[in-house]
Design an enzyme around this catalytic site. Structure first.
Site, PDB file in Angstrom:
ATOM      1  N   ASP A   3       0.819  -1.226   0.000  1.00 13.49           N
ATOM      2  CA  ASP A   3       0.000   0.000   0.000  1.00 13.49           C
ATOM      3  C   ASP A   3       0.845   1.265   0.000  1.00 13.49           C
ATOM      4  O   ASP A   3       0.644   2.156  -0.821  1.00 13.49           O
ATOM      5  CB  ASP A   3      -0.898   0.060   1.253  1.00 13.49           C
ATOM      6  CG  ASP A   3      -2.156  -0.761   1.086  1.00 13.49           C
ATOM      7  OD1 ASP A   3      -2.446  -1.197  -0.047  1.00 13.49           O
ATOM      8  OD2 ASP A   3      -2.853  -0.963   2.096  1.00 13.49           O
ATOM      9  N   ARG A  25       0.145   5.296  16.999  1.00  6.34           N
ATOM     10  CA  ARG A  25      -0.279   6.222  15.935  1.00  6.34           C
ATOM     11  C   ARG A  25       0.026   7.685  16.230  1.00  6.34           C
ATOM     12  O   ARG A  25       0.591   8.376  15.389  1.00  6.34           O
ATOM     13  CB  ARG A  25      -1.765   6.041  15.593  1.00  6.34           C
ATOM     14  CG  ARG A  25      -2.153   4.732  14.876  1.00  6.34           C
ATOM     15  CD  ARG A  25      -1.040   3.977  14.324  1.00  6.34           C
ATOM     16  NE  ARG A  25      -1.412   2.887  13.428  1.00  6.34           N
ATOM     17  CZ  ARG A  25      -0.654   1.841  13.197  1.00  6.34           C
ATOM     18  NH1 ARG A  25       0.504   1.704  13.831  1.00  6.34           N
ATOM     19  NH2 ARG A  25      -1.007   0.916  12.354  1.00  6.34           N
ATOM     20  N   ASP A  57      -7.311   3.554  12.354  1.00  8.03           N
ATOM     21  CA  ASP A  57      -6.055   4.285  12.227  1.00  8.03           C
ATOM     22  C   ASP A  57      -6.197   5.576  11.431  1.00  8.03           C
ATOM     23  O   ASP A  57      -5.541   6.571  11.720  1.00  8.03           O
ATOM     24  CB  ASP A  57      -4.978   3.386  11.601  1.00  8.03           C
ATOM     25  CG  ASP A  57      -4.458   2.364  12.594  1.00  8.03           C
ATOM     26  OD1 ASP A  57      -4.586   2.605  13.809  1.00  8.03           O
ATOM     27  OD2 ASP A  57      -3.933   1.319  12.161  1.00  8.03           O
ATOM     28  N   SER A  98      -2.886  -9.739   7.973  1.00  8.16           N
ATOM     29  CA  SER A  98      -2.419  -8.361   8.047  1.00  8.16           C
ATOM     30  C   SER A  98      -1.929  -8.142   9.477  1.00  8.16           C
ATOM     31  O   SER A  98      -2.678  -8.337  10.438  1.00  8.16           O
ATOM     32  CB  SER A  98      -3.574  -7.420   7.707  1.00  8.16           C
ATOM     33  OG  SER A  98      -3.317  -6.151   8.230  1.00  8.16           O
TER      34      SER A  98
HETATM   35  N1  ARG Z   1      -8.055  -2.814  15.937  1.00  8.40           N
HETATM   36  C1  ARG Z   1      -6.853  -2.365  16.465  1.00  8.40           C
HETATM   37  C2  ARG Z   1      -6.860  -0.867  16.688  1.00  8.40           C
HETATM   38  O1  ARG Z   1      -7.676  -0.207  16.157  1.00  8.40           O
HETATM   39  C3  ARG Z   1      -5.621  -2.786  15.731  1.00  8.40           C
HETATM   40  C4  ARG Z   1      -5.740  -3.141  14.303  1.00  8.40           C
HETATM   41  C5  ARG Z   1      -4.443  -2.975  13.604  1.00  8.40           C
HETATM   42  N2  ARG Z   1      -4.230  -3.939  12.607  1.00  8.40           N
HETATM   43  C6  ARG Z   1      -3.739  -3.641  11.408  1.00  8.40           C
HETATM   44  N3  ARG Z   1      -3.495  -4.641  10.633  1.00  8.40           N
HETATM   45  N4  ARG Z   1      -3.492  -2.412  11.067  1.00  8.40           N
HETATM   46  O2  ARG Z   1      -6.076  -0.301  17.404  1.00  8.40           O
END
Ligand code: ARG
Length: 436
Positions: free
Chosen positions: A44, A124, A153, A203
């Site tokens: 990506d 993040r 995210d 992932s």
């Molecule tokens: N659901 C989790 C969060 O929102 C983590 C998901 C992250 N996974 C990913 N493959 N980006 O913090």
């Protein structure tokens, strides 16, 4: 022309100065875009480099931030350079991640929806902060990330980036480009982007605080995750047949030593990831509510986080008054929601941090835990600040606790409850008398 393709031209040269001013052969001033992109080296974000260059006419500066994801991040730089980026930054932010993001989460007992120690979440705002620092240094006009429109995210990046750099554009091209995975692979091939042939089963997103595993077989929420989904933890049935005891020392709400051995914050978490992982502790499988409303099946392995949070919560109960314990549970719930929901830089989160930090002054002591075949139990705790007095709780010895006061206490404590029930009782009696 000295410039890249012209993006914005100003006739009257009063510059607001966003981007790079270039002068064309005809003397026109032309501004090009310069984007800082959070880069992982994956498909990506590699496609994104080309996309930003071509569709946004932008120069691209990539940045990878090491938050302890335990991946080979050096090749990401090479890959980015091959794709023609202006510059690539690799930032080791592990220590900062632990002290400025994980520590507050420990103090706040941060677990989302009863299960998830927000291991992805916490990284993040730090990545966003690093992107903004680089953007300022490089005079960039924009910030870009590779999040889709379905997850959490995007919310965290968009809000943090636009709050920290209100003068810069924030772009999430994956959200708008509308390419399917296959189309993306096709596009990648035409742009000379290496696409790994081994179709990735899952992932993955990891930080030192935990590993998140999504997609593939895991999307069937009724099925147990396959063994190969896990890397940091063993299956409980394969864990050692003997339990292992671990003692964690805390000072002011944060862990400082394991089994009496002082460690750096990072070493301590790495050590506990290994120890707990070896005993199959820290596997999490739950249905999670994303901000955008989607319920998703999430699988994590967060060995150190699980152990540390369990110990910290236990110690708090020993040193805090009941009023503090109960009130803080509400503060913690709000804190973890704000963090999960992308509001790391909201003033309410900072207000709560102030309360939480103050509340941690006495959270000093040690907690002993037993790890065995996927199970984790607190089996002992002690603290110089303890409000637990074994003599007070004891039924056999005479202590300063004067039992004769209890009668009066109960009289007042139950006053309204008794009044209410007395009314109810007499109403019932009146009803009965009417009938007879
Ligand atoms: N659901 C989790 C969060 O929102 C983590 C998901 C992250 N996974 C990913 N493959 N980006 O913090």
């Amino acid at each position: 022309m000295l410039c890249y393709k012209n993006v914005v031209k100003f006739k009257n040269a009063v510059w607001k100065v966003r981007g790079i001013i270039q002068i064309s052969n005809t003397g026109e001033q032309i501004m090009t875009e310069k984007f800082v992109l959070a880069y992982s080296g994956g498909l990506d974000t590699s496609v994104l480099i080309k996309y930003l260059q071509e569709k946004y006419d932008a120069q691209v500066i990539t940045v990878t931030v090491d938050v302890g994801q335990q991946e080979d991040l050096t090749s990401a730089g090479e890959k980015a350079r091959k794709l023609g980026v202006l510059k690539h930054y690799h930032i080791d932010a592990k220590d900062e991640f632990v002290t400025d993001y994980i520590y507050p989460a420990i103090k706040a007992n941060a677990i989302y929806e009863g299960k998830y120690p927000i291991s992805t979440t916490l990284s993040r705002p730090l990545i966003a902060k690093k992107m903004v620092e680089i953007a300022e240094k490089e005079g960039a006009t924009g910030l870009a990330h590779g999040c889709t429109g379905r997850g959490n995210d995007q919310v965290r990046f968009d809000i943090t980036l636009s709050s920290l750099a209100p003068d810069k554009k924030v772009a999430a091209p994956v959200r708008e480009w509308g390419m399917t995975r296959d189309e993306e692979i096709e596009y990648a091939k035409t742009k000379g982007i290496h696409v790994s042939t081994a179709a990735k089963k899952y992932s993955i997103d990891a930080s030192i605080w935990g590993r998140a595993i999504e997609c593939g077989l895991l999307e069937d929420a009724s099925q147990e995750p396959p063994v190969d989904a896990y890397e940091w933890t063993v299956a409980p049935e394969d864990a050692p047949d003997e339990p292992e005891y671990v003692t964690i020392q805390f000072e002011g709400g944060v862990p400082v030593a394991v089994n009496g051995e002082k460690m750096t914050p990072l070493e301590l978490i790495e050590t506990l990831n290994k120890t707990a992982g070896k005993h199959g502790v820290g596997r999490i499988d739950h249905i999670e509510d994303r901000l955008v409303g989607i319920k998703s099946r999430e699988v994590y392995e967060c060995p150190a986080a699980t152990v540390i949070l369990e110990a910290h919560k236990d110690l708090e109960k020993m040193v805090m008054t009941r009023h503090e314990v109960l009130f803080k549970q509400q503060v913690d719930a709000e804190w973890v929601f704000l963090a999960y929901a992308g509001l790391w830089v909201d003033p309410l989160k900072e207000d709560l941090d102030a309360f939480i930090n103050r509340s941690q002054e006495n959270v000093t002591g040690e907690v002993r835990l037993k790890l065995f075949k996927g199970g984790l139990q607190v089996v002992g705790r002690s603290s110089p600040m303890s409000l637990y007095d074994k003599n007070l709780a004891n039924y056999n010895i005479k202590t300063s606790f004067n039992q004769s006061y209890s009668h009066g206490f109960i009289e007042l404590w139950g006053l309204q409850t008794r009044m209410y029930n007395a009314l109810k009782h007499s109403a019932k009696k009146q009803q009965e008398n009417k009938k007879t």
